[in-house]
Design an enzyme around this catalytic site. Structure first.
Site, mmCIF file in Angstrom:
data_model
loop_
_atom_site.group_PDB
_atom_site.id
_atom_site.type_symbol
_atom_site.label_atom_id
_atom_site.label_comp_id
_atom_site.label_asym_id
_atom_site.label_seq_id
_atom_site.Cartn_x
_atom_site.Cartn_y
_atom_site.Cartn_z
ATOM 1 N N LYS A 1 -35.583 15.541 15.794
ATOM 2 C CA LYS A 1 -35.587 14.615 15.717
ATOM 3 C C LYS A 1 -35.040 14.187 16.699
ATOM 4 O O LYS A 1 -36.067 12.428 16.926
ATOM 5 C CB LYS A 1 -33.941 14.999 14.705
ATOM 6 C CG LYS A 1 -33.761 12.522 14.468
ATOM 7 C CD LYS A 1 -34.428 12.091 13.870
ATOM 8 C CE LYS A 1 -34.419 10.411 13.979
ATOM 9 N NZ LYS A 1 -34.953 9.828 13.093
ATOM 10 N N ASP B 1 -20.520 4.199 -0.650
ATOM 11 C CA ASP B 1 -20.445 3.732 0.285
ATOM 12 C C ASP B 1 -19.161 3.155 0.622
ATOM 13 O O ASP B 1 -17.905 1.919 -0.305
ATOM 14 C CB ASP B 1 -21.168 2.456 0.529
ATOM 15 C CG ASP B 1 -21.147 2.006 2.371
ATOM 16 O OD1 ASP B 1 -22.698 2.169 2.814
ATOM 17 O OD2 ASP B 1 -20.670 1.536 3.249
ATOM 18 N N LEU C 1 -50.060 3.231 20.381
ATOM 19 C CA LEU C 1 -50.252 2.970 21.831
ATOM 20 C C LEU C 1 -51.506 1.750 21.536
ATOM 21 O O LEU C 1 -51.271 1.094 22.328
ATOM 22 C CB LEU C 1 -51.462 3.507 21.948
ATOM 23 C CG LEU C 1 -51.767 5.406 22.427
ATOM 24 C CD1 LEU C 1 -52.729 6.000 22.263
ATOM 25 C CD2 LEU C 1 -51.021 5.030 23.450
ATOM 26 N N CYS D 1 -32.891 2.342 16.965
ATOM 27 C CA CYS D 1 -33.030 3.909 16.571
ATOM 28 C C CYS D 1 -33.788 3.948 18.289
ATOM 29 O O CYS D 1 -32.557 5.018 18.529
ATOM 30 C CB CYS D 1 -33.998 4.465 16.168
ATOM 31 S SG CYS D 1 -34.016 4.453 13.897
HETATM 32 C C1 UGA Z 1 -38.127 4.648 14.012
HETATM 33 C C2 UGA Z 1 -39.825 5.814 13.823
HETATM 34 O O1 UGA Z 1 -40.847 5.665 13.922
HETATM 35 C C3 UGA Z 1 -39.225 6.600 13.120
HETATM 36 O O2 UGA Z 1 -39.352 7.741 12.850
HETATM 37 C C4 UGA Z 1 -37.450 6.637 12.998
HETATM 38 O O3 UGA Z 1 -37.259 7.852 11.702
HETATM 39 C C5 UGA Z 1 -36.531 5.934 13.167
HETATM 40 O O4 UGA Z 1 -37.218 4.985 14.937
HETATM 41 C C6 UGA Z 1 -35.394 6.664 13.290
HETATM 42 O O5 UGA Z 1 -34.813 6.773 13.622
HETATM 43 O O6 UGA Z 1 -34.589 5.751 12.062
HETATM 44 P P1 UGA Z 1 -38.619 2.486 13.851
HETATM 45 O O7 UGA Z 1 -37.519 2.030 14.506
HETATM 46 O O8 UGA Z 1 -37.711 1.661 12.029
HETATM 47 O O9 UGA Z 1 -38.786 3.912 13.461
HETATM 48 O O10 UGA Z 1 -39.636 1.813 13.740
HETATM 49 P P2 UGA Z 1 -40.947 1.672 14.500
HETATM 50 O O11 UGA Z 1 -41.958 1.619 13.424
HETATM 51 O O12 UGA Z 1 -40.889 3.398 14.652
HETATM 52 O O13 UGA Z 1 -41.255 0.920 15.839
HETATM 53 C C7 UGA Z 1 -40.312 0.868 16.834
HETATM 54 C C8 UGA Z 1 -40.718 -0.250 17.727
HETATM 55 O O14 UGA Z 1 -41.695 0.348 18.800
HETATM 56 C C9 UGA Z 1 -40.578 -2.068 17.375
HETATM 57 O O15 UGA Z 1 -39.893 -2.465 17.964
HETATM 58 C C10 UGA Z 1 -42.319 -1.337 17.107
HETATM 59 O O16 UGA Z 1 -42.682 -2.599 17.792
HETATM 60 C C11 UGA Z 1 -42.577 -0.982 19.061
HETATM 61 N N1 UGA Z 1 -44.183 -0.402 18.742
HETATM 62 C C12 UGA Z 1 -44.206 0.901 18.352
HETATM 63 C C13 UGA Z 1 -44.503 -0.804 20.118
HETATM 64 O O17 UGA Z 1 -44.229 -1.478 20.638
HETATM 65 N N2 UGA Z 1 -46.188 -0.552 20.179
HETATM 66 C C14 UGA Z 1 -46.564 0.814 18.879
HETATM 67 O O18 UGA Z 1 -47.416 1.239 19.427
HETATM 68 C C15 UGA Z 1 -45.616 0.969 17.757
#
Ligand code: UGA
Length: 582
Positions: free
Chosen positions: A215, A31, A262, A272
């Site tokens: 992706k 890094d 959901l 992301c």
């Molecule tokens: C997301 C993707 O899930 C990963 O597969 C991907 O690698 C990553 O982005 C990335 O591009 O680096 P992340 O942002 O860490 O991962 O977290 P998530 O679990 O996807 O949640 C994202 C947001 O959606 C959170 O704010 C969560 O609260 C919200 N969410 C998720 C909901 O409101 N409802 C759901 O049913 C699921």
């Protein structure tokens, strides 16, 4: 075993690196940030992610992992280099490739002085065409070598979720290998075969552009699913009796839809989704392709956090000067990350509306201080956050918030009111005990103000009170009366109710006042009209097993239900106090 280096020690790079080292690979992290490298080498991850600290110390102790600020050292001592640097957005939502380009140059320079074949794997999220048209030429230019002969190139998207990233490294749904040529793909596949030792996840090998698009399409689809259910949630909230949790369960059982992603809530956040969707939208525009679903996904999410503010106002009214507690600040549980967190919009809007805001998060308080400064109160515990507050808003679904029962809120808050922005509570349990609103729960009927009418009946300087041994009046005395039925006038209700409760036929003869009595019922806004009445006929008797009726001397009035005490006190002082002094 293949030796591996990571360029960029953020969430993806460091988490993957320590997992590989844990499985026995020799791993070097690079890094540009010296203080980050030193912190990691001292065993401290620069962010909170479950299990990473543990795995880091295993890697360091076994001598299988260390970090450096020297890119050549990292490339020289590894066979494969993953590029895991950030790809942030610029203000227009376009992807900023500076760090990727810089990495490609550094790797190129290091390859120039390396005699052995080396594989470069882009793992940062980049738009279709970037690996082939930007990364490859830069490495070729700086290494003075030809891709395919002296070094290989892959794009290998990551699907790690913050908060469960380690688990996602060990148990991915699939591996996508985008390869410049067969040899590059073979080496990367071999690395994964070694890492997953006999239990290799389904693997797709394809070209670079497909892997890059997978992706984006993946994140866009996930965000769209959440925005879709949030859109349905908003509709549910307008329909008494509707509940998005049941609707989501119902559609999730259709195998074509599936139950995941959901969960309706306050909207998605994180580093992301928005960045990737905006970049994809701009990419579409540049290629003259409209992407209306991406646009709609972003639009739904941009306003979703403000639903929590609307719900707060629906249950407690105007926010000016009111103390509101925000429970949860991180963009999701099990992380301290506040990038694009919903809480930022919620807190700022509460402050704009004039509320006094206290916040609590088990991990993100330090990051929150950089955003909110001294505009909010930072509580060290849930209890401190909600004490004396007039509404608590659940913004992030940390497990410790699930343990709070209605009784705890009732005990600690000035006005027990909860907005469940993440659907962590049992609605039935809460809605009957305190003021409550939940995303996607159609309980608008509770917000309709109810009209009540009560009688003050005096006889010989005494006042008639009623005790009904039913909730929520249990054990308390109150004024006779009840809710006005819609086919009756107020006075008709009064006469009927008083007779049903006390056996006395009365005549309302003086309006004492009209009171807004929010505390009369925890789930309804109640307007109470109060009349002084005279007895026309009848004999005093309690009606029904659970009711008592009794005249009380002015000085012996017992503890009264809700705000009847205030109505009565005001009435007595206006009517009798002067007389009594004389
Ligand atoms: C997301 C993707 O899930 C990963 O597969 C991907 O690698 C990553 O982005 C990335 O591009 O680096 P992340 O942002 O860490 O991962 O977290 P998530 O679990 O996807 O949640 C994202 C947001 O959606 C959170 O704010 C969560 O609260 C919200 N969410 C998720 C909901 O409101 N409802 C759901 O049913 C699921």
């Amino acid at each position: 075993m293949i030796a591996v280096s990571y360029f960029g020690l953020g969430h993806v790079g460091l988490t993957s690196a320590v997992c590989l080292a844990y499985r026995g690979f020799k791993v070097i992290g690079f890094d540009v940030d010296l203080s980050k490298v030193e912190t990691i080498n001292a065993g401290k991850p620069p962010f909170y992610e479950p299990k990473v600290e543990e795995l880091l110390s295993v890697g360091l102790n076994r001598g299988l992992f260390h970090c450096t600020v020297d890119p050549t050292e990292a490339v020289q001592n590894s066979d494969v280099t993953f590029i895991t640097v950030g790809t942030p957005s610029d203000p227009e939502g376009n992807i900023n490739l500076d760090q990727v380009k810089e990495s490609a140059k550094q790797i190129g320079k290091a390859l120039k002085v390396k005699s052995k074949y080396h594989l470069v794997v882009v793992r940062s999220t980049v738009l279709p065409g970037t690996t082939e048209n930007i990364v490859k030429p830069l490495i070729e230019e700086y290494s003075e070598k030809k891709c395919g002969n002296e070094f290989g190139l892959c794009f290998n998207p990551e699907f790690l979720r913050e908060g469960s990233a380690v688990n996602d490294v060990f148990n991915p749904d699939r591996i996508i290998i985008g390869e410049f040529d067969r040899q590059s793909g073979d080496i990367l596949e071999k690395l994964y075969i070694e890492f997953y030792a006999g239990d290799v996840p389904p693997t797709i090998r394809t070209n670079l552009v497909n892997a890059e698009l997978i992706k984006y399409a993946n994140n866009a689809f996930l965000a769209m699913k959440v925005s879709f259910i949030n859109m349905i949630a908003n509709l549910c909230q307008k329909l008494p009796g509707a509940d998005v949790e049941i609707v989501a369960k119902g559609i999730g059982l259709d195998k074509r839809i599936g139950p995941h992603f959901l969960k309706a809530g306050a909207g998605w956040g994180g580093s992301c989704f928005r960045k990737d969707l905006e970049a994809l939208l701009n990419f579409g525009l540049k290629n003259n392709v409209e992407l209306p679903l991406i646009e709609a996904t972003l639009k739904v999410n941009a306003i979703q956090p403000f639903r929590l503010i609307d719900m707060t106002k629906e249950i407690i009214g105007n926010l000016r000067g009111r103390k509101v507690s925000v429970l949860g600040l991180a963009f999701k549980p099990e992380t301290d990350d506040m990038r694009d967190a919903v809480s930022i919009k919620v807190v700022k809007k509460l402050l704009d509306e004039g509320a006094k805001v206290s916040v609590y998060d088990p991990k993100a308080l330090e990051n929150a201080k950089k955003i909110f400064g001294n505009q909010v109160e930072y509580a060290k515990s849930i209890e401190e956050c909600i004490a004396g507050s007039e509404c608590a808003i659940i913004v992030t679904e940390w497990d410790e918030f699930r343990k709070l029962t209605p009784d705890i809120y009732i005990k600690l808050m000035r006005i027990p009111a909860v907005v469940d922005g993440r659907r962590i509570y049992n609605v039935e349990d809460f809605v009957t005990k305190l003021r409550f609103a939940a995303v996607g729960y159609g309980q608008m009927k509770y917000y309709n103000p109810a009209l009540a009418v009560n009688a003050i009946i005096c006889s010989d300087g005494r006042v008639l009170l009623v005790k009904r041994n039913i909730e929520p009046f249990k054990g308390l005395w109150s004024l006779p009366g009840g809710f006005v039925e819609h086919d009756e006038t107020v006075e008709e209700t009064l006469v009927r109710e008083v007779e049903e409760e006390t056996g006395l036929k009365v005549k309302p003869h003086r309006l004492v006042g009209v009171f807004s009595s929010p505390l009369r019922s925890p789930i309804k806004q109640v307007i109470t009209i109060c009349y002084e009445c005279t007895i026309l006929s009848g004999e005093l008797r309690a009606c029904g097993e659970n009711t008592e009726v009794k005249f009380f001397a002015l000085d012996d009035i017992p503890q009264l239900a809700f705000d009847h005490g205030k109505i009565l006190r005001d009435y007595i002082s206006a009517t009798f106090d002067e007389e009594r002094k004389e």
